[in-house]
Design an enzyme around this catalytic site. Sequence first.
Site, mmCIF file in Angstrom:
data_model
loop_
_atom_site.group_PDB
_atom_site.id
_atom_site.type_symbol
_atom_site.label_atom_id
_atom_site.label_comp_id
_atom_site.label_asym_id
_atom_site.label_seq_id
_atom_site.Cartn_x
_atom_site.Cartn_y
_atom_site.Cartn_z
ATOM 1 N N LEU A 7 0.911 -1.196 0.087
ATOM 2 C CA LEU A 7 0.136 -0.058 -0.023
ATOM 3 C C LEU A 7 0.859 1.282 -0.013
ATOM 4 C CD1 LEU A 7 -2.750 -0.900 2.499
ATOM 5 C CD2 LEU A 7 -2.576 -1.408 0.049
ATOM 6 N N HIS A 85 13.465 -2.575 -0.844
ATOM 7 C CA HIS A 85 12.351 -1.927 -2.031
ATOM 8 C C HIS A 85 13.111 -0.927 -2.654
ATOM 9 C CE1 HIS A 85 8.892 -0.177 -4.003
ATOM 10 N NE2 HIS A 85 8.555 -1.337 -3.961
ATOM 11 N N GLU A 133 12.106 -6.213 -9.457
ATOM 12 C CA GLU A 133 11.477 -5.040 -9.684
ATOM 13 C C GLU A 133 12.359 -4.034 -10.518
ATOM 14 O OE1 GLU A 133 8.048 -3.974 -6.988
ATOM 15 O OE2 GLU A 133 9.993 -3.743 -5.961
ATOM 16 N N ILE A 138 8.032 0.559 -12.181
ATOM 17 C CA ILE A 138 7.144 0.642 -11.375
ATOM 18 C C ILE A 138 6.122 1.532 -11.428
ATOM 19 C CG2 ILE A 138 7.228 1.200 -8.792
ATOM 20 C CD1 ILE A 138 9.729 -0.188 -8.205
ATOM 21 N N ALA A 190 1.235 -2.699 -6.288
ATOM 22 C CA ALA A 190 0.749 -1.586 -5.576
ATOM 23 C C ALA A 190 -0.302 -0.926 -6.000
ATOM 24 C CB ALA A 190 2.128 -0.789 -5.173
ATOM 25 N N SER A 191 0.009 0.186 -6.935
ATOM 26 C CA SER A 191 -1.097 0.901 -7.394
ATOM 27 C C SER A 191 -2.125 0.283 -8.222
ATOM 28 C CB SER A 191 -0.338 1.745 -8.431
ATOM 29 O OG SER A 191 0.231 1.547 -9.427
#
Length: 210
Positions: A7, A85, A133, A138, A190-191
Amino acid sequence: MFVLINLKAYPCDPVEIATIATDVSEATGVRIAIAPQATDIQSVAETGVETWAQHVSPVEHGSHTGSTLAEAVSRAGAVGTLLNHSENRLRLADIDAGLRAAERAGLETIVCANNPRQIAAAARLEPDSVAVEPPALIGTGTPVSKADPEIVTDSVEAASGVPVLCGAGISTGADLVAAEKLGAGGVLLASGVAKADDPRAALEALVEPL
């Protein structure tokens, strides 16, 4: 297939999304977890959803003002933590110390990395999983499995048996299927859910192909 929804610091309702994730996980049998802000871990965990910390600090109990203690997030209800991250990079020594802190607290671990070379280095530190990632993807809605599939397959090879999650740009069920075909054991997103107009519809559509 493991689905971990980060989140971040998005202006969403973490309890609402956690409740949705619990419902969808129970209905589909897909393992779904939520990584909220540290202050929201307890309220998210109380929904029954698998709850992860976004980060723990590479410290033990002591004079560490402002740090996120692994034991504290565990007491709040987290069962795992992300480390390194792309929005919270760590030095190699701090990744290692963060992993040891997580181990002391009984937390499962995922170390994030940008590319197969970094995945190889992260895997040697013996986390439970790693996540590849590429930072440029991202939040773009373009998954690495589509933009550059070899990053995923090369990361799986470089991880030498450590499970690999695929992150960056994941937003559809087709992205999950593609990641699985490339050898990933899960996805980090996430998004695609946290910023969706209808998080329930977004999450149901995401896991439907599974």
